[in-house]
Write a protein that holds these residues in place. Structure first.
Motif, short mmCIF file in Angstrom:
data_model
loop_
_atom_site.label_atom_id
_atom_site.label_comp_id
_atom_site.label_asym_id
_atom_site.label_seq_id
_atom_site.Cartn_x
_atom_site.Cartn_y
_atom_site.Cartn_z
N THR A 150 0.84 -1.20 0.00
CA THR A 150 0.00 0.00 0.00
C THR A 150 0.87 1.25 0.00
O THR A 150 2.05 1.20 0.36
CB THR A 150 -0.92 0.04 1.23
OG1 THR A 150 -0.11 0.18 2.40
CG2 THR A 150 -1.79 -1.21 1.33
N LEU A 151 0.28 2.37 -0.37
CA LEU A 151 1.02 3.64 -0.36
C LEU A 151 1.47 3.99 1.05
O LEU A 151 2.62 4.36 1.27
CB LEU A 151 0.14 4.76 -0.94
CG LEU A 151 0.82 6.12 -1.05
CD1 LEU A 151 2.03 6.04 -1.96
CD2 LEU A 151 -0.17 7.15 -1.57
N HIS A 154 4.41 1.87 2.02
CA HIS A 154 5.67 2.36 1.46
C HIS A 154 6.18 3.57 2.25
O HIS A 154 7.37 3.68 2.52
CB HIS A 154 5.51 2.72 -0.02
CG HIS A 154 5.40 1.54 -0.92
ND1 HIS A 154 6.44 0.68 -1.17
CD2 HIS A 154 4.35 1.06 -1.61
CE1 HIS A 154 6.06 -0.27 -1.98
NE2 HIS A 154 4.77 -0.07 -2.27
#
Length: 186
Positions: A150-151, A154
């Motif tokens: 997922t963003l 990260h």
């Protein structure tokens, strides 16, 4: 006023060679001055590289968000008062440099000393970054499996790696490997 050409942050690199009988006084002085610097706008952190192997040189790395914030601290009345008694503790005049960005990790600790060879900088940086970028994602995947891919996962990984490198691994690695880094040119 902000300078358009300034890096994301700047580092004040200060080298102090301490008289052998004044080391305890100097440590107390550090304990007094560091909280004052930390109270100034734009202060991003400080690292103190203490002497190793009988050396008497301390290297202090003080990061600020920009040149304006750094100069506000340098020109402040608080700092001027705190450095008044400093020369009596030093065995030679202090060495001060302002470095843009993260260049401070490989700044020589003694005036006139040569910067480490680029291949040494590369190997040390790789030796710190490679395990961090492999272990941190594994760790967060164990603790927060929903973060994988997922963003925000990260972001969590990157923030963790940067924090480990800046606040723990590079100060430790550069201190432990100081002789190898700053030794003879290879």
């Amino acid at each position: 006023m902000t300078y358009a050409h300034q890096a994301n942050h700047v580092t004040l690199v200060i080298t102090h060679s301490i008289q052998p009988d004044r080391q305890a006084d100097y440590e107390k002085w550090l304990d007094d001055i560091m909280p004052h610097a930390a109270s100034f706008p734009g202060h991003l952190g400080v690292n103190v590289l203490r002497p190793v192997h009988g050396d008497n040189a301390y290297t202090i790395l003080i990061r600020f968000s920009g040149l304006d914030e750094l100069y506000a601290w340098l020109k402040s009345d608080e700092r001027k008062a705190l450095i008044h008694d400093l020369p009596a503790m030093l065995s030679q005049p202090e060495h001060v440099e302002v470095r843009p960005g993260p260049a401070f990790w490989f700044t020589p600790t003694q005036p006139g000393q040569v910067k480490p060879a680029k291949w040494k900088q590369y190997l040390l940086t790789l030796g710190v970054i490679f395990p961090s970028t492999n272990l941190v994602p594994w760790f967060w995947n164990q603790v927060l499996p929903a973060s994988h891919g997922t963003l925000w996962g990260h972001l969590l990984n990157d923030a963790s790696v940067v924090a480990l490198v800046v606040f723990m691994w590079m100060p430790l690695a550069t201190r432990v490997l100081k002789q190898w880094l700053m030794g003879r040119k290879a």
